[in-house]
Design a protein around this motif. Structure first.
Motif, PDB file in Angstrom:
ATOM      1  N   ILE A 159       0.830  -1.216   0.000  1.00  0.00           N
ATOM      2  CA  ILE A 159       0.000   0.000   0.000  1.00  0.00           C
ATOM      3  C   ILE A 159       0.862   1.263   0.000  1.00  0.00           C
ATOM      4  CG2 ILE A 159      -1.633   1.363   1.386  1.00  0.00           C
ATOM      5  CD1 ILE A 159      -2.822  -1.404   2.293  1.00  0.00           C
ATOM      6  N   VAL A 160       1.883   1.299   0.870  1.00  0.00           N
ATOM      7  CA  VAL A 160       2.624   2.564   1.014  1.00  0.00           C
ATOM      8  C   VAL A 160       3.903   2.635   0.167  1.00  0.00           C
ATOM      9  CG1 VAL A 160       1.712   3.090   3.300  1.00  0.00           C
ATOM     10  CG2 VAL A 160       3.827   1.817   3.134  1.00  0.00           C
ATOM     11  N   ASN A 161       4.464   1.496  -0.226  1.00  0.00           N
ATOM     12  CA  ASN A 161       5.744   1.546  -0.942  1.00  0.00           C
ATOM     13  C   ASN A 161       5.680   1.214  -2.429  1.00  0.00           C
ATOM     14  OD1 ASN A 161       7.269   2.420   1.281  1.00  0.00           O
ATOM     15  ND2 ASN A 161       7.327   0.332   2.087  1.00  0.00           N
ATOM     16  N   SER A 162       4.530   0.724  -2.894  1.00  0.00           N
ATOM     17  CA  SER A 162       4.379   0.612  -4.347  1.00  0.00           C
ATOM     18  C   SER A 162       3.091   1.402  -4.602  1.00  0.00           C
ATOM     19  CB  SER A 162       4.199  -0.846  -4.774  1.00  0.00           C
ATOM     20  OG  SER A 162       2.928  -1.309  -4.372  1.00  0.00           O
ATOM     21  N   ASN A 163       2.699   1.585  -5.812  1.00  0.00           N
ATOM     22  CA  ASN A 163       1.403   2.240  -6.002  1.00  0.00           C
ATOM     23  C   ASN A 163       0.388   1.199  -6.452  1.00  0.00           C
ATOM     24  OD1 ASN A 163      -0.804   3.703  -6.609  1.00  0.00           O
ATOM     25  ND2 ASN A 163       0.166   5.030  -8.147  1.00  0.00           N
TER      26      ASN A 163
END
Ligand SMILES: [Zn+2]
Length: 316
Positions: A309-313
């Motif tokens: 969730i936070v480190n890839s889109n």
């Protein structure tokens, strides 16, 4: 065995709120300001009523106790919850305390709160999701009249919530043939409303979603979303990424379709201030959502979902 609980009376459609028969001496509970609700009440033709208009988002038990005290001995015939989810939740809890019946009328369309046995109330500044058959509306009135003028941000957050609830509810372990019927139909309608720019379909889709997930449950997507809500991200917004990643984890048939909806609503990726490990520790005790997830979820799975969730889109 399975069962479905829905309000005793459901009035839906254009002019539903105008044509509904309201008892006299009702107490209207709302989240909006007087210049807006006065217009609504005139449209609805309600006469001889009391009003309480100081409900704020994330209502606390203290607000409910204040209302109870303020209107004690005033012979209130029924409560009319008019507004977003917060005013409906206050009505639900108050009605359980006093036994006075309630009519729930949403003016934003997403939570489906008017259909469910759930209420979110804060105790000691902590939000709690409560469930009680006494929270079920005596009547729910759904009228698209309230839709025009809704700011885009509120509209898209509500629409995303409704679509997340319908699709998570479909996959929930607590689902049954009837909840799946409602969830499937709800998602089809919400998808059509969002992808093909037909906002007038949102109230109906949200209503069906409320019946469907309200009688099953939401799952991993909602469980993941609360750590973002706790950092101030609106509920529907956090679901855009969280439910997308959860559907991927679950191999849900709704994965691609839900992602397309989130893309169409132009949601941006999410950020998290706390560490993934700390966030996973907050999520793990949320058994109400995790135990109903179609696939078993470990702490490591949650960390990997949060990482995605936070480190890839996830919406790319
Ligand atoms: Zn939700």
């Amino acid at each position: 065995m399975w069962k479905i609980l829905i309000p005793k009376k459901i009035a839906y459609g254009e002019n539903a709120a105008k044509e509904f028969d309201y008892p006299e001496n009702a107490l209207i509970i709302t989240t909006t300001e007087s210049k807006i609700y006065e217009k609504w009440i005139e449209y609805m033709g309600i006469k001889n009523y009391h009003i309480y208009d100081k409900v704020t988002p994330d209502p606390a038990i203290e607000t409910i106790e204040t209302i109870k005290k303020e209107f004690d001995g005033k012979n209130v015939s029924c409560y009319i919850g008019l507004g977003g989810g917060s005013s409906l939740d206050v009505c639900k809890y108050l009605s359980k305390m006093t036994g006075v019946p309630k009519i729930l009328i949403p003016t934003t369309f997403g939570t489906g709160a008017e259909m469910t046995t759930y209420a979110v109330i804060s105790f000691d500044h902590k939000k709690r999701l409560l469930q009680d058959e006494a929270f079920l509306a005596d009547a729910a009135v759904i009228d698209p009249y309230f839709l025009p003028g809704t700011p885009f941000n509120i509209m898209r957050n509500s629409a995303c919530d409704a679509a997340a609830q319908a699709s998570e509810g479909y996959d929930s372990k607590l689902g049954n043939p009837l909840t799946k019927l409602f969830c499937k139909e709800a998602f089809d309608i919400l998808e059509d409303a969002i992808i093909n720019d037909k906002p007038e379909l949102l109230p109906y889709g949200a209503m069906l979603s409320g019946i469907g997930f309200g009688n099953s449950s939401t799952t991993l997507g909602h469980a993941l979303s609360y750590v973002f809500s706790n950092e101030g991200v609106p509920h529907g917004y956090s679901l855009s990424s969280c439910t997308t990643v959860a559907h991927k984890f679950n191999n849900s048939t709704y994965y691609e379709r839900f992602k397309k909806i989130s893309q169409k609503l132009k949601f941006e990726p999410l950020k998290l201030n706390q560490s993934l490990d700390a966030a996973a520790d907050v999520i793990m005790p949320d058994r109400g959502h995790l135990d109903n997830n179609p696939k078993e979820v470990t702490k490591q799975d949650i960390i990997e979902c949060l990482d995605e969730i936070v480190n890839s889109n996830p919406l790319a």
